[in-house]
Scaffold this active site. Sequence first.
Site, mmCIF file in Angstrom:
data_model
loop_
_atom_site.group_PDB
_atom_site.id
_atom_site.type_symbol
_atom_site.label_atom_id
_atom_site.label_comp_id
_atom_site.label_asym_id
_atom_site.label_seq_id
_atom_site.Cartn_x
_atom_site.Cartn_y
_atom_site.Cartn_z
ATOM 1 N N ASN A 5 0.849 -1.188 0.000
ATOM 2 C CA ASN A 5 0.000 0.000 0.000
ATOM 3 C C ASN A 5 0.889 1.245 0.000
ATOM 4 O O ASN A 5 1.404 1.636 1.036
ATOM 5 C CB ASN A 5 -0.901 -0.031 1.252
ATOM 6 C CG ASN A 5 -1.720 1.241 1.399
ATOM 7 O OD1 ASN A 5 -1.896 1.992 0.441
ATOM 8 N ND2 ASN A 5 -2.229 1.484 2.601
ATOM 9 N N TRP A 6 1.019 1.835 -1.165
ATOM 10 C CA TRP A 6 1.930 2.981 -1.297
ATOM 11 C C TRP A 6 1.360 4.270 -0.712
ATOM 12 O O TRP A 6 2.058 5.263 -0.611
ATOM 13 C CB TRP A 6 2.263 3.197 -2.780
ATOM 14 C CG TRP A 6 3.470 2.441 -3.241
ATOM 15 C CD1 TRP A 6 4.025 1.342 -2.654
ATOM 16 C CD2 TRP A 6 4.284 2.741 -4.375
ATOM 17 N NE1 TRP A 6 5.118 0.938 -3.357
ATOM 18 C CE2 TRP A 6 5.299 1.769 -4.422
ATOM 19 C CE3 TRP A 6 4.238 3.718 -5.372
ATOM 20 C CZ2 TRP A 6 6.279 1.759 -5.410
ATOM 21 C CZ3 TRP A 6 5.200 3.703 -6.364
ATOM 22 C CH2 TRP A 6 6.210 2.745 -6.381
ATOM 23 N N LYS A 7 0.080 4.261 -0.375
ATOM 24 C CA LYS A 7 -0.579 5.498 0.113
ATOM 25 C C LYS A 7 -0.322 6.626 -0.892
ATOM 26 O O LYS A 7 -0.234 6.366 -2.079
ATOM 27 C CB LYS A 7 -0.104 5.855 1.515
ATOM 28 C CG LYS A 7 -0.220 4.676 2.476
ATOM 29 C CD LYS A 7 0.012 5.057 3.903
ATOM 30 C CE LYS A 7 -0.079 3.823 4.776
ATOM 31 N NZ LYS A 7 0.011 4.118 6.202
ATOM 32 N N HIS A 93 -9.628 2.011 4.845
ATOM 33 C CA HIS A 93 -8.361 2.251 5.552
ATOM 34 C C HIS A 93 -8.580 3.309 6.639
ATOM 35 O O HIS A 93 -9.320 4.273 6.440
ATOM 36 C CB HIS A 93 -7.281 2.711 4.562
ATOM 37 C CG HIS A 93 -5.915 2.672 5.164
ATOM 38 N ND1 HIS A 93 -5.471 3.634 6.044
ATOM 39 C CD2 HIS A 93 -4.915 1.765 5.058
ATOM 40 C CE1 HIS A 93 -4.252 3.323 6.438
ATOM 41 N NE2 HIS A 93 -3.886 2.185 5.854
ATOM 42 N N GLU A 95 -6.876 5.711 7.647
ATOM 43 C CA GLU A 95 -6.550 7.113 7.315
ATOM 44 C C GLU A 95 -7.742 7.778 6.633
ATOM 45 O O GLU A 95 -8.000 8.962 6.834
ATOM 46 C CB GLU A 95 -5.303 7.158 6.422
ATOM 47 C CG GLU A 95 -4.036 6.857 7.233
ATOM 48 C CD GLU A 95 -2.902 6.269 6.421
ATOM 49 O OE1 GLU A 95 -3.023 6.155 5.186
ATOM 50 O OE2 GLU A 95 -1.882 5.893 7.036
ATOM 51 N N GLU A 161 -5.702 -3.797 11.026
ATOM 52 C CA GLU A 161 -4.635 -2.804 11.192
ATOM 53 C C GLU A 161 -4.937 -1.940 12.409
ATOM 54 O O GLU A 161 -5.703 -0.977 12.313
ATOM 55 C CB GLU A 161 -4.570 -1.895 9.964
ATOM 56 C CG GLU A 161 -4.228 -2.606 8.684
ATOM 57 C CD GLU A 161 -3.635 -1.631 7.673
ATOM 58 O OE1 GLU A 161 -2.450 -1.752 7.367
ATOM 59 O OE2 GLU A 161 -4.360 -0.733 7.221
ATOM 60 N N GLY A 167 2.294 3.220 10.945
ATOM 61 C CA GLY A 167 3.269 4.296 10.785
ATOM 62 C C GLY A 167 4.053 4.647 12.039
ATOM 63 O O GLY A 167 4.557 5.760 12.179
ATOM 64 N N SER A 204 3.016 -1.101 10.602
ATOM 65 C CA SER A 204 4.461 -1.056 10.878
ATOM 66 C C SER A 204 5.165 -2.400 10.759
ATOM 67 O O SER A 204 6.089 -2.686 11.538
ATOM 68 C CB SER A 204 4.723 -0.447 12.265
ATOM 69 O OG SER A 204 4.365 0.904 12.253
ATOM 70 N N GLY A 225 2.819 -0.807 4.439
ATOM 71 C CA GLY A 225 2.812 0.586 4.017
ATOM 72 C C GLY A 225 4.231 1.019 3.708
ATOM 73 O O GLY A 225 4.762 0.764 2.628
HETATM 74 P P1 PGA Z 1 2.692 1.042 7.725
HETATM 75 O O1 PGA Z 1 1.280 1.252 6.994
HETATM 76 O O2 PGA Z 1 3.175 -0.314 7.328
HETATM 77 O O3 PGA Z 1 3.543 2.137 7.212
HETATM 78 O O4 PGA Z 1 2.423 1.135 9.192
HETATM 79 C C1 PGA Z 1 0.355 0.219 6.893
HETATM 80 C C2 PGA Z 1 -0.953 0.748 6.396
HETATM 81 O O5 PGA Z 1 -1.371 1.827 6.856
HETATM 82 O O6 PGA Z 1 -1.609 0.128 5.563
#
Ligand code: PGA
Length: 244
Positions: A5-7, A93, A95, A161, A167, A204, A225
């Site tokens: 997931n590149w966001k 997600h 976010e 998650e 993050g 993470s 991520g």
């Molecule tokens: P992260 O993100 O691995 O950077 O914690 C995962 C995600 O939000 O899908």
Amino acid sequence: MFVANWKMNGSGAMVNKWIEGVDSSIPALIQSKCIFCPPSCFLYHASCLIEEQDLKISLGAQDIDPISETGLTGGISGLMLKELGCKYVIIGHSERRENYKEENSLLLKKILAAASEKLKIIFCIGESLQEKEAGETYNVLKHQLEITSKVANAKIIIAYEPVWAIGTQNSAEPAYVEEVHIKIREELKSLEIKDLLGVIYGGSVKMDSAKQILSLDNVDGLLLGRASLDETEFSSIALKSTTN
Ligand code: PGA
């Protein structure tokens, strides 16, 4: 399975480099377990490269919009995602739940939009730190999972998650992940979800935690991520977690 997931990161040049790196370091069998989710503006480019180089990785979008009868400026539909080469789509997600106040009613419409185009859904759920500390984790997850039973033909992957782990550099402890995944599976069973493709963990995950988490009985894959942005790190995680 390994979801990258590149966001809101990347560029056309990064997509080139990533695809090339994954192609040269991950064998086809493991590639077929990888789902690449770059920002939507790079989907077509990625799709062309995957096809040209005959890679076995699948493409996924990071979001979808609900079916709209009245027009939706800036929207992207399931049909469009399919045309761009997507087989998967991430929905819910944290976010987006947090920044855009995406809640069950909207997320259900997104699930319906994806299912109507036979896109496989990576449905993200997870509790915040405050909810965890208040002992509300299972109530929160139960509420988030509720809508998955409302769509008969949705092929779905649940991505657990915990918001407090995303993050942060620290993934949840394996024992905690296992315990929550067991509860999630119990809940999905009681909801009679038929087309469950797996329950995966995200938050993470890095090289050192990946293998340990993936070796848990109730974890079917990882959603990565930050660690997915670098093709070498992503490839090592996929390779080392699947081989002894
Ligand atoms: P992260 O993100 O691995 O950077 O914690 C995962 C995600 O939000 O899908």
